[in-house]
Design a protein around this motif. Structure first.
Motif, PDB file in Angstrom:
ATOM      1  N   HIS A 249       0.849  -1.204   0.000  1.00 20.48           N
ATOM      2  CA  HIS A 249       0.000   0.000   0.000  1.00 20.48           C
ATOM      3  C   HIS A 249       0.875   1.240   0.000  1.00 20.48           C
ATOM      4  O   HIS A 249       1.854   1.317   0.757  1.00 20.48           O
ATOM      5  CB  HIS A 249      -0.921   0.032   1.232  1.00 20.48           C
ATOM      6  N   THR A 250       0.559   2.177  -0.852  1.00 18.50           N
ATOM      7  CA  THR A 250       1.248   3.461  -0.906  1.00 18.50           C
ATOM      8  C   THR A 250       0.208   4.570  -0.996  1.00 18.50           C
ATOM      9  O   THR A 250      -0.796   4.432  -1.697  1.00 18.50           O
ATOM     10  CB  THR A 250       2.192   3.547  -2.120  1.00 18.50           C
ATOM     11  N   ARG A 251       0.459   5.666  -0.296  1.00 17.34           N
ATOM     12  CA  ARG A 251      -0.463   6.812  -0.327  1.00 17.34           C
ATOM     13  C   ARG A 251       0.313   8.058  -0.753  1.00 17.34           C
ATOM     14  O   ARG A 251       1.418   8.320  -0.253  1.00 17.34           O
ATOM     15  CB  ARG A 251      -1.117   7.046   1.028  1.00 17.34           C
ATOM     16  N   ILE A 252      -0.300   8.810  -1.658  1.00 16.38           N
ATOM     17  CA  ILE A 252       0.253  10.073  -2.137  1.00 16.38           C
ATOM     18  C   ILE A 252      -0.741  11.178  -1.805  1.00 16.38           C
ATOM     19  O   ILE A 252      -1.945  11.027  -2.023  1.00 16.38           O
ATOM     20  CB  ILE A 252       0.475  10.042  -3.665  1.00 16.38           C
ATOM     21  N   GLU A 253      -0.235  12.298  -1.269  1.00 11.77           N
ATOM     22  CA  GLU A 253      -1.092  13.445  -0.982  1.00 11.77           C
ATOM     23  C   GLU A 253      -0.499  14.692  -1.637  1.00 11.77           C
ATOM     24  O   GLU A 253       0.717  14.906  -1.600  1.00 11.77           O
ATOM     25  CB  GLU A 253      -1.232  13.665   0.529  1.00 11.77           C
ATOM     26  N   GLY A 254      -1.351  15.483  -2.240  1.00 12.88           N
ATOM     27  CA  GLY A 254      -0.863  16.680  -2.912  1.00 12.88           C
ATOM     28  C   GLY A 254      -1.951  17.704  -3.135  1.00 12.88           C
ATOM     29  O   GLY A 254      -3.038  17.637  -2.545  1.00 12.88           O
ATOM     30  N   THR A 255      -1.652  18.676  -3.987  1.00 12.43           N
ATOM     31  CA  THR A 255      -2.599  19.758  -4.246  1.00 12.43           C
ATOM     32  C   THR A 255      -2.511  20.206  -5.699  1.00 12.43           C
ATOM     33  O   THR A 255      -1.447  20.150  -6.316  1.00 12.43           O
ATOM     34  CB  THR A 255      -2.334  20.968  -3.319  1.00 12.43           C
ATOM     35  N   ILE A 256      -3.655  20.626  -6.229  1.00  9.79           N
ATOM     36  CA  ILE A 256      -3.752  21.226  -7.561  1.00  9.79           C
ATOM     37  C   ILE A 256      -4.064  22.708  -7.391  1.00  9.79           C
ATOM     38  O   ILE A 256      -4.879  23.081  -6.544  1.00  9.79           O
ATOM     39  CB  ILE A 256      -4.875  20.568  -8.388  1.00  9.79           C
ATOM     40  N   ARG A 257      -3.436  23.544  -8.210  1.00 10.29           N
ATOM     41  CA  ARG A 257      -3.774  24.967  -8.259  1.00 10.29           C
ATOM     42  C   ARG A 257      -4.014  25.348  -9.720  1.00 10.29           C
ATOM     43  O   ARG A 257      -3.226  24.970 -10.595  1.00 10.29           O
ATOM     44  CB  ARG A 257      -2.637  25.835  -7.697  1.00 10.29           C
ATOM     45  N   GLY A 258      -5.073  26.087  -9.972  1.00 11.97           N
ATOM     46  CA  GLY A 258      -5.379  26.516 -11.330  1.00 11.97           C
ATOM     47  C   GLY A 258      -6.042  27.878 -11.346  1.00 11.97           C
ATOM     48  O   GLY A 258      -6.749  28.235 -10.390  1.00 11.97           O
ATOM     49  N   LEU A 259      -5.838  28.636 -12.414  1.00  9.79           N
ATOM     50  CA  LEU A 259      -6.347  30.003 -12.496  1.00  9.79           C
ATOM     51  C   LEU A 259      -7.762  30.103 -13.047  1.00  9.79           C
ATOM     52  O   LEU A 259      -8.324  31.189 -13.110  1.00  9.79           O
ATOM     53  CB  LEU A 259      -5.399  30.870 -13.328  1.00  9.79           C
ATOM     54  N   SER A 260      -8.325  28.979 -13.466  1.00 10.45           N
ATOM     55  CA  SER A 260      -9.730  28.963 -13.872  1.00 10.45           C
ATOM     56  C   SER A 260     -10.324  27.624 -13.475  1.00 10.45           C
ATOM     57  O   SER A 260      -9.613  26.613 -13.359  1.00 10.45           O
ATOM     58  CB  SER A 260      -9.877  29.180 -15.383  1.00 10.45           C
ATOM     59  N   GLN A 261     -11.634  27.621 -13.273  1.00 11.07           N
ATOM     60  CA  GLN A 261     -12.293  26.369 -12.920  1.00 11.07           C
ATOM     61  C   GLN A 261     -12.198  25.371 -14.074  1.00 11.07           C
ATOM     62  O   GLN A 261     -12.046  24.168 -13.850  1.00 11.07           O
ATOM     63  CB  GLN A 261     -13.753  26.633 -12.547  1.00 11.07           C
ATOM     64  N   LYS A 262     -12.234  25.866 -15.293  1.00 15.26           N
ATOM     65  CA  LYS A 262     -12.104  24.996 -16.469  1.00 15.26           C
ATOM     66  C   LYS A 262     -10.761  24.273 -16.447  1.00 15.26           C
ATOM     67  O   LYS A 262     -10.678  23.061 -16.711  1.00 15.26           O
ATOM     68  CB  LYS A 262     -12.250  25.827 -17.738  1.00 15.26           C
ATOM     69  N   MET A 263      -9.685  25.002 -16.120  1.00 14.93           N
ATOM     70  CA  MET A 263      -8.368  24.384 -16.065  1.00 14.93           C
ATOM     71  C   MET A 263      -8.290  23.324 -14.973  1.00 14.93           C
ATOM     72  O   MET A 263      -7.733  22.239 -15.175  1.00 14.93           O
ATOM     73  CB  MET A 263      -7.287  25.439 -15.826  1.00 14.93           C
TER      74      MET A 263
END
Length: 383
Positions: A249-263
């Motif tokens: 078992h492996t777990r990855i945690e992260g975050t997404i950032r974008g300048l529009s909701q479409k992106m």
């Protein structure tokens, strides 16, 4: 009661700074705000505390000849940060601090409210003291609970965020996106553990995780328009128990950032595609969880923002700065997706960054910010 003076505003801010509380637990803050609001002249004011969101406060200032309702939002929660400023009025709540400057936000809102309680506005003004901006998506909760209805529904919405990189009291803004939207990313890879000497009898999630991370790195470089901007950061990986056991078992945690909701939605879909491909390639289960909540991009309304920027540029008493978009998140973006409006910066001139334990905003920004916003609101109500 007259309009709050600069010294009174600073004392209010310092008191708020000493009683920081986390999302949806802002009870002491709520009570103090109500206490201060009730000191104002009440002739034009109507106060409401939504039962479904008990730490929120809504105050309607009835206009003399209202053509619209203008909303103004101030967030009230704090962060789980141990303060290290050494100030005499440091946080009294262990491990919690107004490290994002919401004490400044609340004080500016109270200053505006004290003014308009004495000088009746033309239009209706609706002040929303919002809980749970830092987590729990307070703006989204408020909207989904239906608290912005009938006379409490704004026709347009404004809000500020303090900015330590800008001179104290200056106003910063831009057309388009001010803050990025954010999405939490959690990925669980489930294979089969086994002895390091017999890999053929196991299914190694560390190997699959390595391939997955490398493929995720291509999303921004190969799937997103390079003229636009997005970020994927994988900040935490957990796998295995001991050196000679293959991790099941492996777990990855992260975050997404974008300048529009479409992106953001495009990045989400590419993540789904890649995770599905890894699951097939390595014959294992790959579970992807994406949680955006209310942290949508803060996309300023073109028409209202043009009016706001034009006014601030022409006001000789305002130092206006056109700013670049920031990749930090703010849940006011969700409300701006539902109501036209504008978010802007208030400069607070500090060497420390937002969310740092030494964040010490310049208090001279409070009164200057109130003056600039008050003048804009009066101008807007005559337009």
């Amino acid at each position: 009661m007259t309009v709050l003076s600069e010294s009174e505003l600073i004392q209010i801010r310092r008191h708020l700074h000493q009683i920081p509380e986390l999302a949806l637990h802002e009870f002491q803050t709520h009570d103090y705000l109500i206490e201060e609001i009730k000191k104002f002249r009440q002739d034009y004011l109507e106060i409401q505390v939504p039962q479904a969101l008990p730490t929120a406060i809504m105050v309607l200032v009835h206009g003399s000849n209202p053509q619209r309702t203008i909303g103004y939002r101030a967030d009230i929660d704090a962060l789980p940060v141990e303060e290290k400023t050494g100030l005499q009025y440091s946080s009294q709540n262990l491990g919690i601090m107004h490290a994002c400057g919401h004490d400044i936000h609340m004080t500016v809102a109270l200053g505006l409210l004290s003014y308009f309680s004495e000088y009746q506005p033309i239009d209706n003004l609706m002040f929303f003291f919002q809980p749970a901006e830092e987590s729990e998506s307070g703006g989204k909760k408020a909207y989904e609970l239906g608290i912005f209805s009938e006379k409490w529904r704004p026709d347009e919405f404004y809000g500020l965020h303090d900015n330590p990189a800008l001179p104290a009291g200056s106003i910063g803004c831009r057309m388009g996106t001010l803050f990025a939207g954010t999405t939490e990313v959690n990925i669980d890879l489930i294979g089969k553990s086994g002895h390091a000497a017999f890999p053929q009898n196991a299914n190694d999630t560390v190997v699959a995780m390595s391939s997955l991370i490398m493929q995720i790195q291509t999303i921004i470089s190969r799937s997103i328009d390079p003229i636009k901007s997005g970020v994927i950061t994988l900040g935490k990986v957990e796998a295995g128990t001991i050196r000679n056991v293959i991790a099941g078992h492996t777990r990855i945690e992260g975050t997404i950032r974008g300048l529009s909701q479409k992106m953001i939605l495009e990045i989400d879909q590419r993540l789904r595609d890649i995770c599905a491909g890894i699951a097939r390639s390595y014959n294992m289960e790959v579970n992807l969880d994406l949680n955006q909540g209310g942290y949508w991009p803060v996309e300023n309304n073109p028409k209202l923002t043009e009016i706001f920027i034009s006014y601030m540029k022409k006001n000789p008493n305002v130092e206006f700065i056109e700013t670049e978009p920031a990749m930090t998140g703010e849940d006011f973006g969700y409300l701006l997706a539902k109501f036209p409006g504008t978010m802007f910066w208030l400069g607070v001139n500090d060497d420390s960054q937002l969310h740092s334990a030494t964040f010490t905003p310049d208090e001279s920004s409070i009164f200057r910010g109130i003056e600039a916003i008050k003048d804009f609101l009066n101008y807007r109500m005559k337009a």
